[in-house]
Motif scaffolding. Structure first.
Motif, mmCIF file in Angstrom:
data_model
loop_
_atom_site.group_PDB
_atom_site.id
_atom_site.type_symbol
_atom_site.label_atom_id
_atom_site.label_comp_id
_atom_site.label_asym_id
_atom_site.label_seq_id
_atom_site.Cartn_x
_atom_site.Cartn_y
_atom_site.Cartn_z
ATOM 1 N N MET A 121 0.823 -1.206 0.000
ATOM 2 C CA MET A 121 0.000 0.000 0.000
ATOM 3 C C MET A 121 0.862 1.263 0.000
ATOM 4 O O MET A 121 0.560 2.236 -0.704
ATOM 5 N N ILE A 122 1.943 1.252 0.792
ATOM 6 C CA ILE A 122 2.841 2.408 0.841
ATOM 7 C C ILE A 122 3.475 2.647 -0.516
ATOM 8 O O ILE A 122 3.556 3.786 -1.005
ATOM 9 N N ALA A 123 3.916 1.563 -1.158
ATOM 10 C CA ALA A 123 4.546 1.699 -2.472
ATOM 11 C C ALA A 123 3.560 2.218 -3.512
ATOM 12 O O ALA A 123 3.908 3.059 -4.354
ATOM 13 N N LEU A 124 2.335 1.725 -3.469
ATOM 14 C CA LEU A 124 1.334 2.172 -4.437
ATOM 15 C C LEU A 124 0.957 3.634 -4.222
ATOM 16 O O LEU A 124 0.721 4.377 -5.175
ATOM 17 N N MET A 125 0.929 4.056 -2.957
ATOM 18 C CA MET A 125 0.508 5.427 -2.657
ATOM 19 C C MET A 125 1.624 6.445 -2.866
ATOM 20 O O MET A 125 1.375 7.579 -3.259
ATOM 21 N N THR A 126 2.855 6.047 -2.595
ATOM 22 C CA THR A 126 3.965 7.005 -2.628
ATOM 23 C C THR A 126 4.936 6.775 -3.774
ATOM 24 O O THR A 126 5.725 7.664 -4.099
#
Length: 315
Positions: A121-126
């Motif tokens: 999720m962090i990679a997809l968002m940032t």
């Protein structure tokens, strides 16, 4: 004069070695749930974590010095170490230890298998993280989660509605810390793994010792039994000092998502250790779940290693 042939490491050898290290790390950290459960009834969670990270920090500093390494002197590096120590050790150790006072270890194992989800999720968002998120990695994460669910079984999940909600949130908070830690830890790629581990653990100790003194006043507690003391020593030496050296190596070789995929294996090893040590029954569903977990880990990690195999790993 004929040239000496260069020795190279095949991609298959590199893949097998790094996954072997991931298996070892997962086994070590999988055992920590049992050790925490042994210690926490007589040693309060903050005090236990303070002792754990302090012993580990001393060991890591001695090991670094014995290998000829010196710790950095720049304040900016130590500030980064402090964040790493908080995310990787001080905060999640405390959250899990407190959470296991109120919920079953099986439920804690399920909830603590979620770091790859947070990394994704962090990679997809940032857009941050070494590895690009591909369909193959998403499939690997899904396989791992399915394996955790099958391994732990419906009984472990049945407590979600009734167990202490704050304890559940604490373990999930620890999982978020474990997701953020390898992403942050990539900035130490230029340092030997032992130096990074020693610096981060020293900062964790400096954070936890005052917290234990203020919040739990350990000098006022009754002496804990030998079994609890042995559990804390094992947590410090094996599950922290030794494990952190492996962990920081894997951040460089597998990347954040590959490294955190070991959280699935931790859940599987927790079941296996319960069977071997406590005599718990190992159902066929647990074996099937462990196979799904292993398939998920290989699916997540293999693409990263295929690109970098043969490169020397920092040690």
């Amino acid at each position: 004069m004929s040239a000496q042939p260069q020795q190279t490491t095949s991609p298959q050898t590199g893949l097998a070695f790094e996954i072997g290290l991931l298996l070892l790390l997962s086994l070590i950290w999988g055992s920590s749930f049992t050790l925490i459960k042994i210690a926490v009834p007589t040693i309060p969670p903050i005090t236990m974590v303070a002792a754990r990270v302090t012993i580990a920090a001393i060991i890591l500093i001695v090991l670094a010095a014995s290998q000829g390494h010196t710790l950095p002197r720049h304040g900016s590096v130590w500030a980064a170490f402090a964040v790493q120590g908080l995310l990787q050790s001080a905060l999640p150790f405390a959250l899990i230890s407190w959470g296991e006072m109120h919920i079953a270890s099986g439920l804690a194992g399920v909830l603590n298998a979620t770091p790859p989800m947070f990394v994704l999720m962090i990679a997809l968002m940032t857009g941050r993280g070494r590895q690009a998120i591909s369909g193959r990695k998403i499939l690997g994460v899904a396989l791992g989660l399915a394996g955790v669910a099958v391994t732990m079984g419906a009984d472990a999940l049945s407590g979600i509605g009734t167990a202490n909600p704050l304890a559940q949130m604490a373990v999930l908070g620890a999982s978020l810390c474990y997701a953020l830690a390898p992403i942050w830890g990539q900035r130490f790629a230029g340092l030997p793994a032992i130096v990074t581990a020693a610096g981060a653990m020293s900062c964790a100790a400096l954070l936890m010792l005052p917290a234990a003194a203020v919040l739990e006043r350990p000098w006022t507690l009754a002496p804990p039994p030998a079994q609890a003391i042995a559990a804390v020593v094992a947590l410090a030496v094996v599950c922290t000092a030794f494990a952190m050296v492996i962990y920081f190596r894997l951040i460089h070789t597998l990347g954040p998502l590959g490294t955190t995929s070991g959280s699935y294996l931790r859940a599987g090893f927790a079941v296996a250790l319960g069977t071997a040590i406590l005599g718990e029954h190992l159902a066929w569903s647990s074996l099937a779940g462990m196979m799904l977990i292993l398939a998920g880990v290989v699916t997540v990690t293999a693409p990263a290693l295929g690109k970098s195999a043969g490169a020397p790993a920092r040690n």
